[in-house]
Design a protein around this motif. Structure first.
Motif, PDB file in Angstrom:
ATOM      1  N   GLN A 111       0.831  -1.200   0.000  1.00  0.00           N
ATOM      2  CA  GLN A 111       0.000   0.000   0.000  1.00  0.00           C
ATOM      3  C   GLN A 111       0.867   1.251   0.000  1.00  0.00           C
ATOM      4  N   GLN A 112       0.429   2.292  -0.731  1.00  0.00           N
ATOM      5  CA  GLN A 112       1.146   3.552  -0.779  1.00  0.00           C
ATOM      6  C   GLN A 112       0.974   4.297   0.537  1.00  0.00           C
ATOM      7  N   ILE A 113       2.089   4.842   1.040  1.00  0.00           N
ATOM      8  CA  ILE A 113       2.076   5.516   2.339  1.00  0.00           C
ATOM      9  C   ILE A 113       2.270   7.020   2.184  1.00  0.00           C
ATOM     10  N   VAL A 114       3.337   7.412   1.511  1.00  0.00           N
ATOM     11  CA  VAL A 114       3.671   8.823   1.413  1.00  0.00           C
ATOM     12  C   VAL A 114       4.425   9.050   0.111  1.00  0.00           C
ATOM     13  N   SER A 115       4.324  10.242  -0.445  1.00  0.00           N
ATOM     14  CA  SER A 115       5.030  10.598  -1.674  1.00  0.00           C
ATOM     15  C   SER A 115       6.184  11.533  -1.342  1.00  0.00           C
ATOM     16  N   ILE A 116       7.276  11.405  -2.097  1.00  0.00           N
ATOM     17  CA  ILE A 116       8.487  12.192  -1.880  1.00  0.00           C
ATOM     18  C   ILE A 116       8.928  12.781  -3.209  1.00  0.00           C
ATOM     19  N   MET A 117       9.270  14.063  -3.185  1.00  0.00           N
ATOM     20  CA  MET A 117       9.840  14.723  -4.350  1.00  0.00           C
ATOM     21  C   MET A 117      11.333  14.888  -4.123  1.00  0.00           C
ATOM     22  N   PRO A 118      12.192  14.280  -4.961  1.00  0.00           N
ATOM     23  CA  PRO A 118      13.643  14.402  -4.763  1.00  0.00           C
ATOM     24  C   PRO A 118      14.087  15.860  -4.770  1.00  0.00           C
ATOM     25  N   ALA A 119      15.114  16.131  -3.971  1.00  0.00           N
ATOM     26  CA  ALA A 119      15.611  17.503  -3.863  1.00  0.00           C
ATOM     27  C   ALA A 119      16.461  17.894  -5.066  1.00  0.00           C
ATOM     28  N   ASP A 120      17.264  16.978  -5.551  1.00  0.00           N
ATOM     29  CA  ASP A 120      18.134  17.258  -6.697  1.00  0.00           C
ATOM     30  C   ASP A 120      17.562  16.576  -7.933  1.00  0.00           C
ATOM     31  N   TYR A 121      17.312  17.341  -8.955  1.00  0.00           N
ATOM     32  CA  TYR A 121      16.756  16.776 -10.181  1.00  0.00           C
ATOM     33  C   TYR A 121      17.150  17.658 -11.360  1.00  0.00           C
ATOM     34  N   GLN A 122      17.135  17.056 -12.521  1.00  0.00           N
ATOM     35  CA  GLN A 122      17.422  17.746 -13.774  1.00  0.00           C
ATOM     36  C   GLN A 122      16.131  17.839 -14.567  1.00  0.00           C
ATOM     37  N   LEU A 123      15.686  19.084 -14.793  1.00  0.00           N
ATOM     38  CA  LEU A 123      14.398  19.289 -15.448  1.00  0.00           C
ATOM     39  C   LEU A 123      14.457  18.938 -16.929  1.00  0.00           C
ATOM     40  N   ALA A 124      13.317  18.526 -17.424  1.00  0.00           N
ATOM     41  CA  ALA A 124      13.122  18.273 -18.846  1.00  0.00           C
ATOM     42  C   ALA A 124      11.643  18.476 -19.151  1.00  0.00           C
ATOM     43  N   VAL A 125      11.359  18.820 -20.386  1.00  0.00           N
ATOM     44  CA  VAL A 125       9.972  19.012 -20.817  1.00  0.00           C
ATOM     45  C   VAL A 125       9.556  17.800 -21.642  1.00  0.00           C
ATOM     46  N   GLU A 126       8.446  17.245 -21.254  1.00  0.00           N
ATOM     47  CA  GLU A 126       7.898  16.084 -21.952  1.00  0.00           C
ATOM     48  C   GLU A 126       6.735  16.562 -22.803  1.00  0.00           C
ATOM     49  N   MET A 127       6.917  16.582 -24.108  1.00  0.00           N
ATOM     50  CA  MET A 127       5.863  17.077 -24.983  1.00  0.00           C
ATOM     51  C   MET A 127       5.420  15.972 -25.936  1.00  0.00           C
ATOM     52  N   LEU A 128       4.215  16.116 -26.427  1.00  0.00           N
ATOM     53  CA  LEU A 128       3.600  15.123 -27.302  1.00  0.00           C
ATOM     54  C   LEU A 128       3.409  15.731 -28.689  1.00  0.00           C
ATOM     55  N   VAL A 129       3.885  15.040 -29.715  1.00  0.00           N
ATOM     56  CA  VAL A 129       3.798  15.529 -31.091  1.00  0.00           C
ATOM     57  C   VAL A 129       3.014  14.523 -31.930  1.00  0.00           C
ATOM     58  N   ARG A 130       2.482  15.018 -33.019  1.00  0.00           N
ATOM     59  CA  ARG A 130       1.701  14.178 -33.924  1.00  0.00           C
ATOM     60  C   ARG A 130       2.626  13.299 -34.779  1.00  0.00           C
ATOM     61  N   PRO A 131       2.143  12.150 -35.215  1.00  0.00           N
ATOM     62  CA  PRO A 131       2.965  11.319 -36.108  1.00  0.00           C
ATOM     63  C   PRO A 131       3.349  12.038 -37.396  1.00  0.00           C
ATOM     64  N   LEU A 132       2.494  13.007 -37.840  1.00  0.00           N
ATOM     65  CA  LEU A 132       2.808  13.753 -39.057  1.00  0.00           C
ATOM     66  C   LEU A 132       4.062  14.602 -38.893  1.00  0.00           C
ATOM     67  N   ASP A 133       4.280  15.118 -37.677  1.00  0.00           N
ATOM     68  CA  ASP A 133       5.429  15.991 -37.421  1.00  0.00           C
ATOM     69  C   ASP A 133       6.666  15.230 -36.959  1.00  0.00           C
ATOM     70  N   LEU A 134       6.512  13.952 -36.642  1.00  0.00           N
ATOM     71  CA  LEU A 134       7.642  13.201 -36.064  1.00  0.00           C
ATOM     72  C   LEU A 134       8.847  13.114 -37.008  1.00  0.00           C
ATOM     73  N   PRO A 135       8.686  12.890 -38.329  1.00  0.00           N
ATOM     74  CA  PRO A 135       9.878  12.819 -39.197  1.00  0.00           C
ATOM     75  C   PRO A 135      10.682  14.108 -39.260  1.00  0.00           C
ATOM     76  N   LEU A 136      10.086  15.241 -38.844  1.00  0.00           N
ATOM     77  CA  LEU A 136      10.795  16.521 -38.899  1.00  0.00           C
ATOM     78  C   LEU A 136      11.614  16.789 -37.640  1.00  0.00           C
ATOM     79  N   ILE A 137      11.549  15.893 -36.660  1.00  0.00           N
ATOM     80  CA  ILE A 137      12.198  16.131 -35.374  1.00  0.00           C
ATOM     81  C   ILE A 137      13.423  15.230 -35.264  1.00  0.00           C
ATOM     82  N   LYS A 138      14.535  15.813 -34.854  1.00  0.00           N
ATOM     83  CA  LYS A 138      15.781  15.080 -34.659  1.00  0.00           C
ATOM     84  C   LYS A 138      16.399  15.469 -33.319  1.00  0.00           C
TER      85      LYS A 138
END
Length: 455
Positions: A316-343
């Motif tokens: 069972q889940q008890i408590v949630s923890i957010m790490p103090a040290d982390y490296q940010l990144a943006v998670e974005m969603l793109v369409r399959p039509l635009d995927l070949p244009l991304i490298k």
């Protein structure tokens, strides 16, 4: 007046008599408006040749690059009862700090001396293993002693058999000698009988010769009897030799059977020792799980289980923890039509939710409030919505991302493509053509180097 006719009448009219006509002809609008329209047209034509940066718009959220740095839930490995909380929500904890204490709820683990008793069971079973080892060693020594005794008894029986054979051979030779004596005595008796019949020998001589013949016959019978006795002794020696082998082999087989039984009991005891040791280690590890500790440095964000005395289930889940040290990144969603244009390494402009921004779609460098990033990873499979996930990390050459950004916040991204004139972009949009394929500077340099080598 429109003055459409080639024959003008403006000279025939006294304009001073008509004040409205005088005011209308005195206005400069008919002269300025064409100039304004011509200027706007010139500006529009110039605008058509202004560079326009093609881009792909995508929405997403702020995440972390390393999965170990993302918010995580602490689960209880064992069922238990909450006894005491040592932290509060929003409090900073270090790795190994105790978050809460739970107590046992299963009756199998209520014994406070459970580890000591389990250790005693292990020691007792290890003693049984040692006893079986000693028994196996004793039986092994006994089997070796029996094998040595069998060798000696077999040598003794072989000697006795050899003696019996020699005695049979000796008695056989004596029998042949006494047979010859008996035949010789018979021949002499026959000659004496002939001589007695002719009157050449006396009755006394004939009787003496007959007596010698009987003595030779008796000796031959005695030697025959002795030979049969020797042959019986030879057979007895063979039987005794076989009996010795059989007796000792049976005894050795019984000892080996006892040894195998002892070894089987030893292996079974060793298996029980391993099982008890495993059980002891499980008890030891389980007692260490009564205290839930922080897996890494971070902040306690939310306690899903609260109160004292509340029962929690296994996993069972008890408590949630957010790490103090982390490296940010943006998670974005793109369409399959635009995927070949991304490298990978492709530049991206990002607008974070909560940060004011003035965005110009075609001129991202002139936008205000956006931050630079670059594509770090692209998923090879789509999610349930048919979109592909792209991870964007901060660009080291750009302005650093705000420290106040939190994981889970929203973000709008623009993936920058090729620079084209405005007229080309309008023409592409009207015809529904896709954006131009983007090539980074590194790719262009590689292509140029390859062409030079080919030449």
């Amino acid at each position: 007046m429109l003055n459409i006719s080639k024959t003008t009448i403006s000279r025939k009219i006294d304009k001073a008599k008509f004040s409205s006509l005088k005011k209308t002809e005195g206005r400069l609008a008919h002269k300025i408006l064409p100039r304004i329209l011509i200027s706007l047209l010139i500006l529009f034509i110039i605008f058509l040749f202004v560079p326009w940066t093609q881009n792909i718009r995508a929405t997403g959220k702020v995440n972390t690059l390393n999965p170990a740095q993302r918010p995580q839930m602490l689960n209880s490995v064992i069922p238990g009862r909450v006894e005491e909380w040592y932290v509060q929500e929003g409090e900073f904890v270090k790795k190994g700090d105790t978050i809460l204490k739970i107590s046992e709820v299963k009756s199998n683990y209520f014994d406070p001396e459970l580890l000591d008793r389990a250790k005693e069971q292990v020691s007792a079973k290890e003693g049984a293993v040692e006893a079986y080892k000693e028994k196996v060693e004793a039986l092994d020594n006994q089997a070796n002693a029996l094998k040595n005794m069998l060798q000696l008894r077999l040598e003794q029986g072989q000697n006795k058999l050899k003696q019996a054979r020699l005695k049979v051979a000796s008695d056989s030779i004596d029998l042949v000698a006494f047979k010859i004596n008996q035949e010789t005595a018979k021949q002499q008796l026959d000659r004496f009988e002939k001589l007695y019949d002719e009157g050449l020998k006396s009755k006394t001589d004939l009787e003496n010769r007959n007596l010698k013949y009987q003595e030779a016959l008796a000796k031959k019978v005695a030697v025959e009897n002795k030979l049969l006795t020797s042959r019986n002794e030879l057979i007895n020696a063979k039987i005794e030799l076989a009996s010795i082998r059989t007796e000792y082999e049976n005894t050795i087989a019984k000892v080996n059977a006892d040894k195998s039984t002892a070894q089987s009991n030893q292996f079974d005891a060793e298996g029980q020792v391993a099982k008890l040791q495993n059980q002891y280690m499980n008890y030891s590890v389980r007692q260490g799980m009564y205290f839930v500790t922080a897996p890494q440095d971070g902040y306690v964000t939310q306690a899903t289980t609260s109160g004292i005395g509340e029962l929690i289930k296994e996993g069972q889940q008890i408590v949630s923890i957010m790490p103090a040290d982390y490296q940010l990144a943006v998670e974005m969603l793109v369409r399959p039509l635009d995927l070949p244009l991304i490298k990978k390494g492709q530049p991206v402009r990002i607008q974070f939710d909560g940060w004011p921004a003035l965005v110009f779609s075609g001129w991202p460098n002139t936008s205000y409030g956006t931050y630079a990033g670059e594509v770090f990873a692209i998923d090879n499979f789509a999610n349930n919505q048919g979109l592909f996930r792209v991870l964007v990390i901060p660009d080291d050459d750009g302005y650093p991302w705000p420290d106040e950004i939190r994981v889970g916040g929203g973000a709008n991204s623009m993936l920058l493509l090729n620079d084209v004139p405005v007229w080309y972009e309008l023409w592409r949009q009207f015809n529904g053509f896709p954006p131009d394929y983007y090539k980074s500077q590194a790719t262009k340099n590689k292509a140029g180097t390859s062409n030079q080598k080919a030449n």
